[in-house]
Design a protein around this motif. Structure first.
Motif, PDB file in Angstrom:
ATOM      1  N   ARG A  34      -4.610   1.001  -1.205  1.00  6.52           N
ATOM      2  CA  ARG A  34      -4.263   1.256   0.188  1.00  6.52           C
ATOM      3  C   ARG A  34      -5.560   1.310   0.990  1.00  6.52           C
ATOM      4  O   ARG A  34      -6.479   2.051   0.648  1.00  6.52           O
TER       5      ARG A  34
ATOM      6  N   ILE B   5      -1.311  -4.338   7.127  1.00  6.72           N
ATOM      7  CA  ILE B   5      -2.177  -5.492   7.397  1.00  6.72           C
ATOM      8  C   ILE B   5      -3.541  -5.300   6.740  1.00  6.72           C
ATOM      9  O   ILE B   5      -4.049  -6.202   6.060  1.00  6.72           O
TER      10      ILE B   5
ATOM     11  N   MET C 293      -1.719  -0.300   8.523  1.00  3.13           N
ATOM     12  CA  MET C 293      -1.994  -0.006   7.115  1.00  3.13           C
ATOM     13  C   MET C 293      -1.563  -1.188   6.237  1.00  3.13           C
ATOM     14  O   MET C 293      -2.294  -1.617   5.343  1.00  3.13           O
TER      15      MET C 293
ATOM     16  N   ARG D 239      -3.236  -5.481   2.803  1.00  8.29           N
ATOM     17  CA  ARG D 239      -2.968  -6.823   2.279  1.00  8.29           C
ATOM     18  C   ARG D 239      -4.161  -7.748   2.508  1.00  8.29           C
ATOM     19  O   ARG D 239      -4.483  -8.580   1.656  1.00  8.29           O
TER      20      ARG D 239
ATOM     21  N   LEU E 178       1.430   2.509  10.666  1.00  2.20           N
ATOM     22  CA  LEU E 178       1.979   1.952   9.430  1.00  2.20           C
ATOM     23  C   LEU E 178       1.733   0.439   9.314  1.00  2.20           C
ATOM     24  O   LEU E 178       1.274  -0.051   8.277  1.00  2.20           O
ATOM     25  N   ILE E 179       2.031  -0.293  10.402  1.00  2.00           N
ATOM     26  CA  ILE E 179       1.842  -1.745  10.370  1.00  2.00           C
ATOM     27  C   ILE E 179       0.370  -2.081  10.125  1.00  2.00           C
ATOM     28  O   ILE E 179       0.043  -2.971   9.335  1.00  2.00           O
TER      29      ILE E 179
ATOM     30  N   GLY F 262       0.782  -1.230   0.000  1.00  4.88           N
ATOM     31  CA  GLY F 262       0.000   0.000   0.000  1.00  4.88           C
ATOM     32  C   GLY F 262       0.814   1.280   0.000  1.00  4.88           C
ATOM     33  O   GLY F 262       0.259   2.356   0.193  1.00  4.88           O
TER      34      GLY F 262
END
Lengths: 475, 99
Positions: A321, A333, A331, A336, A328-329, A315
């Motif tokens: 995204r 997860i 985002m 995906r 961030l992590i 993303g």
């Protein structure tokens, strides 16, 4: 010349050279054909109505070519049939696309595929399945199912696919067309969105063997952008198109005629081998004893490499995204989890598991050692023969949905194509018969590394002496 | 080789940066277990003295090139596909805990 869309590239080239055929007519007829049949086949994810020839005079001057949706075409949506890449427009052409354009080909569209090439049926595409032109209720094979169905359904003259465990040969077999996986290193993968880097190879899907040789000649060769492409000269493959197999030693491995193989498939392939005998080839019984371990090794190596290659879809740089991420992590997860389909998730999980701490030796390293055994089997076999003939697939095309909830049984449909990928060998599938239900059956011919000319000689001779490749589905 | 339970799948999902709901966790645990059971067939083979193959082409060694300055992609092209950007950068959610 009638029905330009059903012609081979070779025939169209002759008509352009000798009868002044206007290449725009070919494209117009193909677009009309697509409008007439693709609502039923669904081979295309993108049809480029503004497609134009950028160079003239090359080996493919004026010939329209379709490429699988995992091959980058500059500025055109390239999505790997995945939600996570929707809207991605590559900043560069893949090397094969650049070469096609330089050869005068017209890039007319993108073909459907299993998401990220994970599948043997084209059912894992985020756009929905492609249908087999021979029986619309059946799968076209995969993962290059869109490419094979487009050529079989006369919606394309020729196409490119990619083959990691059989993804060119298996759909070619199930759709009754010619599909070649070149030797690992023969064709640059720059711009092919990676699945398993030690296995992937791009190759042609065509209506006959001559076109296969023409298309391979146009895309093969060393490329400094792909350090795994090998720097050896590209021969004129059309010179290998000789109608003569006298003295050619064809190995027939007993491990490829096993319980569970469809009777029509077995009989067609055995008949094909008899035809080779009648044509003067020497048929040799051989053994590839580690064949039964190939699927296991492949379903460690393939997913392991894929889980690593697919880490880049996070993303940040391109594609989807997810919104509302708290950091961030989160985002990564959310992106995906939303962007990947079921089979992609399954392979990422499997591959990550096989590479994770404590399991690497037991799975990945073990598989790489078994891979050595499989490679040695072939090296030994090639002392007694020049090429190897086998069925391409254990059964003809199965029904859409039949194996969708049983990943293992889906994986086993690649049982005869996977070994050539593990050993890096070239392999072709050519039409060699039809089942009692009128479904195409393919013959696979495997040769030594960089012995594509042997494959073309054997395949061309078979084609010249049979009519299977001339049959087309009624649409 | 061992089989895989739900906890292991949960752990692998975290490593993979994937979140699974309960239904997916059930589905993948079962499917991965049966795939791994099939794969365990490899244990039949003694591979103690076998060299691993990471790559099918034996002749291929490290590939080097001359260190020559070349034009790279224009920044605008690199950022053209970015879901979020600011000036010449990719923009991502906050990484470092702030005020």
């Amino acid at each position: 010349m009638d029905n330009l869309y059903s012609q081979t590239a070779r025939a169209l080239k002759e008509a352009m050279a000798n009868d002044g055929l206007d290449p725009r007519k070919i494209l117009d007829q193909l677009f009309n054909r697509i409008a007439a049949v693709d609502s039923r086949i669904k081979a295309f994810v993108l049809v480029n109505k503004n497609a134009a020839q950028v160079k003239t005079g090359g080996a493919l001057s004026g010939i329209p070519v379709v490429v699988k949706d995992n091959i980058c075409v500059k500025g055109e949506d390239t999505t790997c049939a995945s939600k996570i890449l929707k809207g991605f427009k590559p900043p560069n052409d893949a090397t094969v696309v650049r070469k096609l354009k330089e050869a005068g080909a017209v890039l007319m569209g993108k073909a459907n595929m299993d998401e990220f090439a994970f599948g043997s049926s084209c059912e894992t595409s985020c756009y929905g399945p492609t249908h087999n032109p021979w029986d619309l209720e059946r799968i076209p094979g995969g993962s290059s199912g869109g490419s094979a169905a487009a050529v079989a359904g006369d919606e394309a003259i020729m196409a490119l696919g990619s083959d990691t465990g059989g993804s060119i040969r298996q759909p070619a077999s199930l759709c009754g067309v010619v599909g070649l996986k070149p030797t690992y290193g023969r064709v640059s993968r720059y711009g092919l969105i990676a699945f398993a880097s030690s296995l992937d190879q791009i190759g042609p899907i065509t209506k006959d063997v001559t076109d296969s040789a023409i298309l391979l000649g146009a895309i093969a060769g060393h490329d400094e952008m792909d350090s795994t492409s090998v720097d050896i000269p590209v021969p004129d493959y059309t010179k290998a198109l000789v109608n003569d197999v006298k003295g050619l030693r064809i190995g027939v491995p007993k491990e490829y005629f096993i319980k569970g193989i469809d009777r029509d498939v077995q009989e067609s392939v055995k008949r094909a081998i008899e035809i080779y005998k009648d044509l003067g080839a020497v048929v040799v019984d051989i053994s590839l004893p580690h064949t039964e371990y190939a699927v296991s090794a492949y379903y460690i190596i393939g997913p392991a490499e894929a889980s690593s290659n697919l880490a880049r879809f996070d993303g940040v740089q391109y594609g989807l995204r997810a919104e509302d991420a708290k950091d961030l992590i989160d985002m990564y997860i959310k992106t995906r989890s939303k962007g990947f389909g079921n089979e992609a998730k399954r392979r990422i999980l499997l591959g990550t598991y096989c590479l994770s701490s404590g399991y690497y030796d037991a799975y990945y390293l073990k598989a790489q050692k078994v891979r050595t055994r499989i490679k040695e089997d072939f090296e030994k076999a090639f002392k007694a023969c020049d090429c190897i003939a086998t069925p391409t697939t254990p059964t003809p095309a199965f029904k859409i949905g039949e194996k969708a909830n049983d990943p293992l049984s889906m994986y086993l449909s690649d049982i005869f194509t996977i070994p050539a990928n593990l050993a890096g060998l070239p392999g072709i599938s050519i039409p060699c018969g039809f089942s009692s239900g009128n479904l195409p059956i393919g013959l696979q011919i495997i040769a030594k590394p960089f012995a594509e000319e042997t494959i073309f000689r054997a395949a061309y001779t078979f084609e010249q002496n049979t009519d299977f490749h001339k049959k087309r589905p009624a649409l | 080789m061992s089989t895989i339970d739900k906890n292991a799948v949960r752990h692998v999902a975290l490593l993979s940066r994937l979140s699974l709901d309960d239904k997916e966790l059930d589905l993948y645990s079962g499917q991965l277990a049966s795939i791994l059971a099939y794969i365990s067939k490899l244990n039949e083979l003694d591979t103690k003295d076998v060299q691993p193959t990471s790559h099918a082409i034996d002749s291929l060694k490290n590939v080097f090139r001359r260190d020559i300055k070349k034009a790279s992609l224009p920044v605008a092209d690199v950022l053209a596909n970015a879901p979020s950007k600011e000036s010449d950068f990719f923009k991502v959610p906050q990484v470092i805990e702030g005020k």
